[in-house]
Design an enzyme around this catalytic site. Structure first.
Site, PDB file in Angstrom:
ATOM      1  N   CYS A 208       0.869  -1.169   0.000  1.00 37.94           N
ATOM      2  CA  CYS A 208       0.000   0.000   0.000  1.00 37.94           C
ATOM      3  C   CYS A 208       0.913   1.227   0.000  1.00 37.94           C
ATOM      4  O   CYS A 208       2.132   1.090   0.065  1.00 37.94           O
ATOM      5  CB  CYS A 208      -0.991   0.006   1.166  1.00 37.94           C
ATOM      6  SG  CYS A 208      -0.287   0.193   2.810  1.00 37.94           S
TER       7      CYS A 208
ATOM      8  N   CYS B   3      -2.155   1.483  -4.289  1.00 36.09           N
ATOM      9  CA  CYS B   3      -0.882   2.130  -4.640  1.00 36.09           C
ATOM     10  C   CYS B   3      -0.737   2.325  -6.140  1.00 36.09           C
ATOM     11  O   CYS B   3       0.345   2.671  -6.625  1.00 36.09           O
ATOM     12  CB  CYS B   3       0.305   1.363  -4.078  1.00 36.09           C
ATOM     13  SG  CYS B   3       0.450  -0.323  -4.653  1.00 36.09           S
TER      14      CYS B   3
ATOM     15  N   CYS C  48       3.792  -0.602  -8.332  1.00 36.45           N
ATOM     16  CA  CYS C  48       4.344  -1.939  -8.207  1.00 36.45           C
ATOM     17  C   CYS C  48       4.858  -2.435  -9.557  1.00 36.45           C
ATOM     18  O   CYS C  48       4.104  -2.483 -10.522  1.00 36.45           O
ATOM     19  CB  CYS C  48       3.266  -2.879  -7.669  1.00 36.45           C
ATOM     20  SG  CYS C  48       3.922  -4.443  -7.101  1.00 36.45           S
TER      21      CYS C  48
END
Length: 143
Positions: free
Chosen positions: A11, A85, A89
């Protein structure tokens, strides 16, 4: 998958959702799963309301420290679970990616965080069933 499946929870601040998810997975799966958590912009400390909510469930995350998301953490994980997020990633072939839409506990009171904690537990329980089933199938193939 490796000897045991590995899961990375991500997150933004690694101070609430990902910390609670990692704690639930560690608590519920024990050493059957390798657990990591990280944030795309880690906070200074774990959210006190998340610490309190998890303590109510008998899990202590008060000593956890938010960690920076690294490419290696993603590369070394079989499953990467993101929680708000966005595209922070990195994506690698052969990894399983899940995006859990969960309210951010930042700035919320304990009542709201309890709801988030319980929603995370439910998702973690389902994830455990999925990844341990996959691991068992892989073991049967290798036999």
């Amino acid at each position: 998958m490796a000897d045991k499946p590995s899961v990375l929870f991500v997150c933004v601040h690694n101070a609430g959702r990902s910390q609670m998810a990692a704690a639930w997975l560690t608590h519920l799966a024990g050493d059957r799963v390798e657990v990591r958590s990280a944030g795309s912009a880690p906070g200074d400390r774990v959210n006190p309301a998340a610490v309190e909510a998890m303590a109510e469930a008998g899990i202590d995350i008060s000593e956890e420290i938010p960690k920076m998301l690294t490419v290696d953490a993603v590369r070394e994980s079989d499953v990467c679970v993101t929680m708000g997020c966005g595209d922070a990633c990195p994506v690698f072939p052969g990894k399983r990616y899940l995006d859990w839409e969960l309210e951010d506990p930042a700035g919320q009171g304990i009542d709201a965080v309890r709801h988030i904690r319980d929603a995370i537990r439910t998702r973690v329980e389902s994830l455990i069933a999925e990844i341990t089933e996959i691991d068992e199938i892989d073991e049967k193939r290798e036999a």
